[in-house]
Design an enzyme around this catalytic site. Structure first.
Site, PDB file in Angstrom:
ATOM      1  N   ARG A  21     133.275 131.215 -52.331  1.00 35.96           N
ATOM      2  CA  ARG A  21     132.667 130.308 -51.361  1.00 35.96           C
ATOM      3  C   ARG A  21     133.125 130.709 -49.950  1.00 35.96           C
ATOM      4  O   ARG A  21     132.357 131.291 -49.185  1.00 35.96           O
ATOM      5  CB  ARG A  21     133.035 128.839 -51.680  1.00 35.96           C
ATOM      6  CG  ARG A  21     132.071 127.803 -51.083  1.00 35.96           C
ATOM      7  CD  ARG A  21     132.294 127.521 -49.617  1.00 35.96           C
ATOM      8  NE  ARG A  21     133.663 127.049 -49.360  1.00 35.96           N
ATOM      9  CZ  ARG A  21     134.176 126.957 -48.152  1.00 35.96           C
ATOM     10  NH1 ARG A  21     133.474 127.312 -47.080  1.00 35.96           N
ATOM     11  NH2 ARG A  21     135.421 126.540 -47.972  1.00 35.96           N
ATOM     12  N   HIS A 215     144.894 124.730 -47.816  1.00 37.63           N
ATOM     13  CA  HIS A 215     143.935 125.812 -47.603  1.00 37.63           C
ATOM     14  C   HIS A 215     144.358 126.522 -46.326  1.00 37.63           C
ATOM     15  O   HIS A 215     144.309 125.941 -45.249  1.00 37.63           O
ATOM     16  CB  HIS A 215     142.523 125.225 -47.493  1.00 37.63           C
ATOM     17  CG  HIS A 215     141.453 126.244 -47.274  1.00 37.63           C
ATOM     18  ND1 HIS A 215     140.761 126.807 -48.320  1.00 37.63           N
ATOM     19  CD2 HIS A 215     140.967 126.811 -46.148  1.00 37.63           C
ATOM     20  CE1 HIS A 215     139.877 127.678 -47.836  1.00 37.63           C
ATOM     21  NE2 HIS A 215     139.987 127.695 -46.521  1.00 37.63           N
ATOM     22  N   CYS A 248     136.209 132.724 -40.524  1.00 32.92           N
ATOM     23  CA  CYS A 248     135.851 131.400 -40.005  1.00 32.92           C
ATOM     24  C   CYS A 248     135.029 131.589 -38.746  1.00 32.92           C
ATOM     25  O   CYS A 248     135.417 132.356 -37.868  1.00 32.92           O
ATOM     26  CB  CYS A 248     137.110 130.594 -39.693  1.00 32.92           C
ATOM     27  SG  CYS A 248     136.747 129.037 -38.865  1.00 32.92           S
ATOM     28  N   ASN A 257     141.286 134.210 -46.024  1.00 32.65           N
ATOM     29  CA  ASN A 257     142.202 133.390 -46.794  1.00 32.65           C
ATOM     30  C   ASN A 257     143.461 134.184 -47.107  1.00 32.65           C
ATOM     31  O   ASN A 257     143.514 135.394 -46.912  1.00 32.65           O
ATOM     32  CB  ASN A 257     141.517 132.979 -48.096  1.00 32.65           C
ATOM     33  CG  ASN A 257     140.404 131.979 -47.869  1.00 32.65           C
ATOM     34  OD1 ASN A 257     140.632 130.785 -47.835  1.00 32.65           O
ATOM     35  ND2 ASN A 257     139.190 132.473 -47.679  1.00 32.65           N
TER      36      ASN A 257
END
Lengths: 314, 314
Positions: A21, A215, A248, A257
């Site tokens: 995702r 996260h 992002c 990440n």
């Protein structure tokens, strides 16, 4: 034991693959459905059980998630595997519930500026959406989990500093709105370990039995430092992605990440039982690399391998 | 206040540039004397005061350190700058003392296997050398500091696991041998943060006022995690290098030291007063890159920059 405690056991740290995702959100090339399934199956074989599999967003704008239903089904076919899909509004949540996905992830921003820019709504409207999605969940036969992530919880690239007390008030309101899981997100990589430790511990003191997730983005090199701090402070769920995939839109130069392979090694050094085979996890990179040509895969474990010793097992 | 407390104040964490020694150890191209001086001056201007400047090793085998005396002099010319040079034996220490360098670094291995392979001596012989170097120090007019690093303190790529108790006994013996500074080194990147935290705290409980340093390699992605743990546990000196330069002959696929720029940001998030201007620190990379073509510079801060916000200072 209720469902959330079965899915995220209180006595262990769950590592959750976010690459399918968050890792595809900005990607120019993405895996086709067969490659997504192969990725999930290989990472499942390495011991991962929790996968964020896609988003219920308009297909015209996000074609990389057009096959989200098939990916949910591929995940559900693996015994004990748990899929999570993002929904930004009630329409998305309705589609998610219809798909049978066992967890729906929503987002509330920690600042009005980011809420407006990212989701074109106020924070109050975002909370109202969480309540509506909770009502849909309660009416659904399979009662999926509703998890809520707090974007920009450690600082905002639009509004700047975010007061910890404001985030904690938001945590309270999200719990009151009926979230099954709450996650703190360092969306743009502003956080340091002391801040993560304090906000994780304070959030846990407010949410009681609700599992707390973290996260993190490795924008400024502190992703694993912050993960370690969050785990030490009691976070039960840590998001990561193979090769650190992800970015992002609000942090254009950001890397993605935290790297799943390196996070798994961190957990191993802590003596945590994650059920992960790190060598097999590293091998999943080959599937991702083949399916996403041109995408940079990060990470140290893939380069260095597990510690070994010439004369003895290390 | 004695000399060591002036150089490594007990109330702050000192970040020490190791790139000019550890970063050049295996390099195929290295900066000439003028470039080394420019590197030190630029990093000094960014706020760094402590530099490992080279080794007193046979010039025929280590030509990159042939100019160590000039680099020591260049460092000494900067007010408040502190140079450190490595010496592996008494002959090297005599040369170091003659050079006027204010700190001589020695190494003792935590395992006999590494001691034999790395320095062709037993651990007892290495300790005897520390005592001899201490005697040279006591007889020297300028009384340099003698620091002793424990190689493979967190695990050994030859012998495997290293019992923490054995390292702590070594810490005691090194303190008894007269070391002014003691450092724990994760030479091959085996350590995790819990292990670093425990060994740092236990070592500090043994050494009293002797400053404790930590020397980490980012081999498996945990370098900054371990630095954070060491700082939290009371380590007073942290080695790092611009761009993470450095490697280890015993860890051929290893990346180098932890990245100074990222470590400085970690310290900033902790609210530690290091006196470092991170933007200027990042700019030092240009000098290193120009002087060491083909060398990979690592690090996240150089890519992402300091946190900034559109609407406010972050």
């Amino acid at each position: 034991m209720n469902a959330v405690e079965t899915i995220y056991p209180p006595d262990r740290v769950t590592l959750r693959e976010a690459g399918l995702r968050d890792g595809l959100q900005l990607a120019k090339n993405w895996p086709d459905t067969a490659a997504k399934s192969a990725w999930i199956e290989a990472e499942y074989a390495a011991g991962i059980r929790h996968f964020e599999v896609g988003s219920f967003l308009p297909e015209a704008k996000f074609p990389q998630f057009a096959d989200v239903r098939q990916v949910i089904a591929a995940t559900a076919a693996l015994p004990g595997a748990h899929g999570v899909a993002l929904a930004m509004n009630v329409r998305g949540a309705e589609a998610a519930i219809a798909s049978g996905v066992p967890e729906i992830a929503c987002v509330v921003s920690a600042t009005e500026a980011h809420s407006t820019r990212n989701a074109r709504r106020t924070m109050a409207e975002a909370l109202a959406t969480v309540r509506e999605i909770g009502a849909l969940r309660d009416a659904a036969a399979h009662r999926p989990l509703v998890s809520v992530g707090i974007a920009m919880a450690f600082g905002c690239s639009i509004a700047g500093e975010v007061a910890p007390g404001a985030v904690l008030r938001l945590v309270e309101m999200i719990a009151e709105a009926g979230a099954d899981v709450i996650a703190l997100a360092d969306t743009v990589g502003f956080a340091g370990p002391d801040q993560v430790s304090r906000l994780t511990a304070a959030s846990l003191s407010l949410v009681g039995d609700i599992p707390l997730g973290i996260h993190l983005h490795d924008t400024r090199g502190l992703g694993l430092v912050n993960a370690s701090a969050a785990i030490d402070a009691g976070a039960r769920i840590v998001d990561a992605s193979i090769g650190g995939l992800g970015g992002c839109p609000f942090a254009p130069r950001a890397t993605g990440n935290i790297v799943m392979e390196d996070l798994a090694f961190l957990c191993q050094t802590k003596g945590l039982e994650t059920g992960i085979d790190i060598e097999r996890l590293i091998a999943v990179r080959e599937i991702v690399a083949a399916a996403m040509p041109g995408e940079t895969l990060h990470g140290a474990m893939a380069r260095a391998g597990l510690p070994t010793a010439e004369l003895a097992g290390a």
